[in-house]
Design a protein around this motif. Structure first.
Motif, PDB file in Angstrom:
ATOM      1  N   ALA A   1       5.718  26.803  -5.034  1.00  0.00           N
ATOM      2  CA  ALA A   1       5.549  28.266  -4.994  1.00  0.00           C
ATOM      3  C   ALA A   1       6.855  28.966  -5.378  1.00  0.00           C
ATOM      4  O   ALA A   1       6.840  29.980  -6.095  1.00  0.00           O
ATOM      5  N   LYS A   2       7.989  28.436  -4.917  1.00  0.00           N
ATOM      6  CA  LYS A   2       9.287  29.019  -5.279  1.00  0.00           C
ATOM      7  C   LYS A   2       9.531  28.922  -6.784  1.00  0.00           C
ATOM      8  O   LYS A   2      10.036  29.859  -7.403  1.00  0.00           O
ATOM      9  N   ILE A   3       9.178  27.782  -7.343  1.00  0.00           N
ATOM     10  CA  ILE A   3       9.351  27.598  -8.785  1.00  0.00           C
ATOM     11  C   ILE A   3       8.506  28.615  -9.557  1.00  0.00           C
ATOM     12  O   ILE A   3       8.984  29.243 -10.503  1.00  0.00           O
ATOM     13  N   VAL A   4       7.274  28.795  -9.140  1.00  0.00           N
ATOM     14  CA  VAL A   4       6.382  29.754  -9.797  1.00  0.00           C
ATOM     15  C   VAL A   4       6.946  31.172  -9.684  1.00  0.00           C
ATOM     16  O   VAL A   4       6.971  31.919 -10.667  1.00  0.00           O
ATOM     17  N   ASP A   5       7.437  31.543  -8.503  1.00  0.00           N
ATOM     18  CA  ASP A   5       8.024  32.869  -8.312  1.00  0.00           C
ATOM     19  C   ASP A   5       9.265  33.062  -9.176  1.00  0.00           C
ATOM     20  O   ASP A   5       9.450  34.113  -9.793  1.00  0.00           O
ATOM     21  N   LEU A   6      10.124  32.045  -9.207  1.00  0.00           N
ATOM     22  CA  LEU A   6      11.330  32.128 -10.032  1.00  0.00           C
ATOM     23  C   LEU A   6      10.985  32.272 -11.509  1.00  0.00           C
ATOM     24  O   LEU A   6      11.612  33.051 -12.230  1.00  0.00           O
ATOM     25  N   LYS A   7       9.986  31.542 -11.968  1.00  0.00           N
ATOM     26  CA  LYS A   7       9.582  31.631 -13.378  1.00  0.00           C
ATOM     27  C   LYS A   7       9.039  33.015 -13.702  1.00  0.00           C
ATOM     28  O   LYS A   7       9.311  33.560 -14.777  1.00  0.00           O
TER      29      LYS A   7
ATOM     30  N   THR B   1       0.855  -1.191   0.000  1.00  0.00           N
ATOM     31  CA  THR B   1       0.000   0.000   0.000  1.00  0.00           C
ATOM     32  C   THR B   1       0.888   1.237   0.000  1.00  0.00           C
ATOM     33  O   THR B   1       1.883   1.290   0.714  1.00  0.00           O
ATOM     34  N   PRO B   2       0.541   2.227  -0.812  1.00  0.00           N
ATOM     35  CA  PRO B   2       1.360   3.433  -0.833  1.00  0.00           C
ATOM     36  C   PRO B   2       1.230   4.199   0.476  1.00  0.00           C
ATOM     37  O   PRO B   2       0.167   4.245   1.084  1.00  0.00           O
ATOM     38  N   LYS B   3       2.333   4.782   0.878  1.00  0.00           N
ATOM     39  CA  LYS B   3       2.362   5.560   2.116  1.00  0.00           C
ATOM     40  C   LYS B   3       1.840   6.963   1.822  1.00  0.00           C
ATOM     41  O   LYS B   3       2.352   7.645   0.937  1.00  0.00           O
ATOM     42  N   PRO B   4       0.834   7.426   2.558  1.00  0.00           N
ATOM     43  CA  PRO B   4       0.329   8.782   2.316  1.00  0.00           C
ATOM     44  C   PRO B   4       1.345   9.822   2.786  1.00  0.00           C
ATOM     45  O   PRO B   4       2.118   9.580   3.707  1.00  0.00           O
ATOM     46  N   GLN B   5       1.337  10.978   2.107  1.00  0.00           N
ATOM     47  CA  GLN B   5       2.255  12.038   2.493  1.00  0.00           C
ATOM     48  C   GLN B   5       1.778  12.690   3.777  1.00  0.00           C
ATOM     49  O   GLN B   5       0.587  12.918   3.978  1.00  0.00           O
ATOM     50  N   SER B   6       2.747  13.016   4.619  1.00  0.00           N
ATOM     51  CA  SER B   6       2.412  13.713   5.861  1.00  0.00           C
ATOM     52  C   SER B   6       2.123  15.177   5.529  1.00  0.00           C
ATOM     53  O   SER B   6       2.534  15.684   4.475  1.00  0.00           O
ATOM     54  N   PRO B   7       1.441  15.890   6.433  1.00  0.00           N
ATOM     55  CA  PRO B   7       1.178  17.319   6.192  1.00  0.00           C
ATOM     56  C   PRO B   7       2.469  18.126   6.009  1.00  0.00           C
ATOM     57  O   PRO B   7       2.506  19.064   5.220  1.00  0.00           O
ATOM     58  N   GLU B   8       3.535  17.733   6.723  1.00  0.00           N
ATOM     59  CA  GLU B   8       4.813  18.447   6.592  1.00  0.00           C
ATOM     60  C   GLU B   8       5.387  18.266   5.181  1.00  0.00           C
ATOM     61  O   GLU B   8       5.889  19.211   4.589  1.00  0.00           O
ATOM     62  N   GLU B   9       5.281  17.042   4.664  1.00  0.00           N
ATOM     63  CA  GLU B   9       5.774  16.780   3.309  1.00  0.00           C
ATOM     64  C   GLU B   9       4.954  17.545   2.279  1.00  0.00           C
ATOM     65  O   GLU B   9       5.494  18.081   1.309  1.00  0.00           O
ATOM     66  N   GLN B  10       3.652  17.616   2.482  1.00  0.00           N
ATOM     67  CA  GLN B  10       2.783  18.363   1.572  1.00  0.00           C
ATOM     68  C   GLN B  10       3.111  19.853   1.621  1.00  0.00           C
ATOM     69  O   GLN B  10       3.141  20.527   0.586  1.00  0.00           O
ATOM     70  N   ASP B  11       3.377  20.387   2.828  1.00  0.00           N
ATOM     71  CA  ASP B  11       3.742  21.797   2.972  1.00  0.00           C
ATOM     72  C   ASP B  11       5.066  22.090   2.269  1.00  0.00           C
ATOM     73  O   ASP B  11       5.221  23.121   1.617  1.00  0.00           O
ATOM     74  N   LYS B  12       6.027  21.170   2.412  1.00  0.00           N
ATOM     75  CA  LYS B  12       7.327  21.334   1.764  1.00  0.00           C
ATOM     76  C   LYS B  12       7.166  21.363   0.245  1.00  0.00           C
ATOM     77  O   LYS B  12       7.753  22.188  -0.443  1.00  0.00           O
ATOM     78  N   LEU B  13       6.356  20.439  -0.245  1.00  0.00           N
ATOM     79  CA  LEU B  13       6.104  20.352  -1.676  1.00  0.00           C
ATOM     80  C   LEU B  13       5.428  21.626  -2.187  1.00  0.00           C
ATOM     81  O   LEU B  13       5.834  22.191  -3.205  1.00  0.00           O
ATOM     82  N   ALA B  14       4.436  22.101  -1.461  1.00  0.00           N
ATOM     83  CA  ALA B  14       3.732  23.327  -1.858  1.00  0.00           C
ATOM     84  C   ALA B  14       4.682  24.525  -1.841  1.00  0.00           C
ATOM     85  O   ALA B  14       4.640  25.379  -2.739  1.00  0.00           O
ATOM     86  N   ALA B  15       5.555  24.599  -0.844  1.00  0.00           N
ATOM     87  CA  ALA B  15       6.515  25.704  -0.752  1.00  0.00           C
ATOM     88  C   ALA B  15       7.494  25.667  -1.922  1.00  0.00           C
ATOM     89  O   ALA B  15       7.817  26.706  -2.507  1.00  0.00           O
ATOM     90  N   THR B  16       7.948  24.476  -2.281  1.00  0.00           N
ATOM     91  CA  THR B  16       8.874  24.346  -3.407  1.00  0.00           C
ATOM     92  C   THR B  16       8.194  24.732  -4.713  1.00  0.00           C
ATOM     93  O   THR B  16       8.781  25.443  -5.537  1.00  0.00           O
TER      94      THR B  16
END
Length: 142
Positions: free
Chosen positions: A58-64, A41-56
């Protein structure tokens, strides 16, 4: 602004844009990185991992967004510089400035491409900058 400063801005912007593109590629690779997990069974992402992903992301969008602005400035500046370089009378002057500032050649590469000595390329470059500076001053006055 002197001719050399004006033309160096093009090279600086080009390197800055290339650097930001590399940064975006690295961030994108981090976001899309997958690892193999050997479980049923796939392991669900923790809220911290989701926040990290969202922050990254957002950085990509800002850089672009910032990169698009720099690209617009770069294209405008380069087009104007090409127009000014092409209006120089001496074709050797046009060539040495194009090789150096538009194509990013080293002095040695310019000397080889033009079949001149290293010293002669520097002398031509100095002459070309003087002529370019005159055109630049005329443009600023009008």
């Amino acid at each position: 602004m002197s001719a050399k400063q004006y033309l160096r801005r093009i090279r600086y912007l080009d390197k800055t844009i290339s650097s930001k593109l590399e940064m975006i590629e690295t961030l994108h690779a981090q976001v899309t990185k997958t690892t193999s997990v050997l479980s049923e069974t796939p392991k669900p992402q923790s809220p911290e991992e989701q926040d990290k992903l969202a922050a990254t992301i957002a950085k990509i969008v800002d850089l672009k967004r910032y990169l698009r602005q720099e690209l617009d400035e770069f294209i405008t500046l380069k087009a104007e510089a090409i127009r000014l370089i092409n209006s120089l009378e001496d074709s050797r002057h046009r060539l040495v400035l194009t090789y150096r500032y538009m194509n990013g050649y080293t002095w040695e590469e310019i000397a080889v491409a033009m079949h001149y000595t290293y010293q002669w390329v520097h002398r031509l470059h100095g002459q070309a900058l003087k002529q370019f500076d005159k055109l630049l001053q005329q443009q600023e006055k009008s």
